[in-house]
Motif scaffolding. Structure first.
Motif, PDB file in Angstrom:
ATOM      1  N   UNK A   1      97.611 -39.154 -62.723  1.00 49.79           N
ATOM      2  CA  UNK A   1      98.674 -40.153 -62.830  1.00 49.79           C
ATOM      3  C   UNK A   1      99.400 -40.190 -61.485  1.00 49.79           C
ATOM      4  N   UNK A   2      99.269 -41.288 -60.752  1.00 46.59           N
ATOM      5  CA  UNK A   2      99.916 -41.372 -59.440  1.00 46.59           C
ATOM      6  C   UNK A   2     101.439 -41.278 -59.532  1.00 46.59           C
ATOM      7  N   UNK A   3     102.039 -40.670 -58.534  1.00 50.98           N
ATOM      8  CA  UNK A   3     103.491 -40.557 -58.442  1.00 50.98           C
ATOM      9  C   UNK A   3     104.151 -41.940 -58.476  1.00 50.98           C
ATOM     10  N   UNK A   4     103.435 -42.959 -58.037  1.00 50.23           N
ATOM     11  CA  UNK A   4     103.987 -44.321 -58.032  1.00 50.23           C
ATOM     12  C   UNK A   4     104.395 -44.786 -59.431  1.00 50.23           C
TER      13      UNK A   4
ATOM     14  N   UNK B   1     112.635 -37.124 -65.304  1.00 46.00           N
ATOM     15  CA  UNK B   1     111.231 -37.296 -64.943  1.00 46.00           C
ATOM     16  C   UNK B   1     110.852 -36.190 -63.972  1.00 46.00           C
ATOM     17  N   UNK B   2     109.764 -35.508 -64.274  1.00 49.44           N
ATOM     18  CA  UNK B   2     109.204 -34.483 -63.399  1.00 49.44           C
ATOM     19  C   UNK B   2     107.797 -34.943 -63.037  1.00 49.44           C
ATOM     20  N   UNK B   3     107.523 -35.111 -61.738  1.00 50.34           N
ATOM     21  CA  UNK B   3     106.217 -35.632 -61.328  1.00 50.34           C
ATOM     22  C   UNK B   3     105.867 -35.094 -59.940  1.00 50.34           C
ATOM     23  N   UNK B   4     104.792 -34.351 -59.861  1.00 46.76           N
ATOM     24  CA  UNK B   4     104.346 -33.801 -58.588  1.00 46.76           C
ATOM     25  C   UNK B   4     103.640 -34.835 -57.735  1.00 46.76           C
ATOM     26  N   UNK B   5     103.743 -34.691 -56.427  1.00 48.97           N
ATOM     27  CA  UNK B   5     103.109 -35.665 -55.531  1.00 48.97           C
ATOM     28  C   UNK B   5     101.627 -35.392 -55.301  1.00 48.97           C
ATOM     29  N   UNK B   6     101.081 -34.361 -55.917  1.00 47.47           N
ATOM     30  CA  UNK B   6      99.651 -34.050 -55.781  1.00 47.47           C
ATOM     31  C   UNK B   6      98.875 -34.365 -57.061  1.00 47.47           C
ATOM     32  N   UNK B   7      99.508 -35.047 -58.011  1.00 46.28           N
ATOM     33  CA  UNK B   7      98.855 -35.394 -59.276  1.00 46.28           C
ATOM     34  C   UNK B   7      97.689 -36.333 -58.981  1.00 46.28           C
TER      35      UNK B   7
END
Length: 174
Positions: free
Chosen positions: A162-165, A153-159
């Motif tokens: 789609x929230x990082x949560x 899983x790759x997910x930026x915290x500034x998205x």
């Protein structure tokens, strides 16, 4: 509508299937970059129904999952594919579709989820029909329990879509 790259040589080759996000297409920037990076593998990118050059008017979340499964079936039908090495990469809506397709389709050997919309029902005003989705699936998290292949899983915290949560919660189920 799809684009298929087959490297020179006899094979069999590993395959990578790229699944775009909502309101994107097979020709999106990430898909184009990945096509260049995976030139030594079979690389397949397609437009979801009602996206890009594909037909359709209403975007249905459940149909997106079936679009991914159908792409896997197509790739497995090619003679020069290493059937034990089929990876799928999906972003946002495509990440959610890849997540559930990986739970349902045992032919996927690994998955990469980029900012997956794992909790699609909590996204507001996205314009995606989720009625059939909710009739068949409780939620993506409960489906994730059925995955037994590697998942990145790759997910930026500034998205801001789609929230990082979504991904933080998803990790607990994989």
């Amino acid at each position: 509508v799809a684009w298929l790259h087959i490297p020179d040589g006899k094979g069999p080759f590993p395959a990578v299937i790229r699944v775009h996000g909502y309101k994107s297409s097979k020709d999106g920037r990430t898909s184009s970059i990945l096509a260049e990076e995976f030139k030594d593998k079979i690389f397949f990118r397609f437009d979801f129904h009602a996206h890009g050059e594909s037909e359709g008017h209403a975007i249905d979340a459940l149909q997106c999952i079936y679009d991914v499964i159908n792409a896997v079936k197509y790739i497995l039908g090619l003679d020069n594919v290493d059937k034990k090495k089929v990876a799928v990469i999906g972003s946002s809506l495509g990440g959610m579709a890849v997540l559930i397709a990986t739970a349902w389709c045992k032919d996927i050997s690994s998955a990469v989820l980029i900012c997956p919309a794992s909790d699609i029902l909590k996204l507001k005003n996205i314009g995606i029909n989720t009625q059939k989705f909710t009739e068949k699936i409780k939620d993506a998290y409960s489906e994730a329990k059925n995955i037994d292949v590697p998942v990145l899983i790759i997910h930026g915290d500034k998205d801001d879509v789609v929230p990082l949560s979504h991904s933080s919660k998803l990790v607990k189920y994989l």
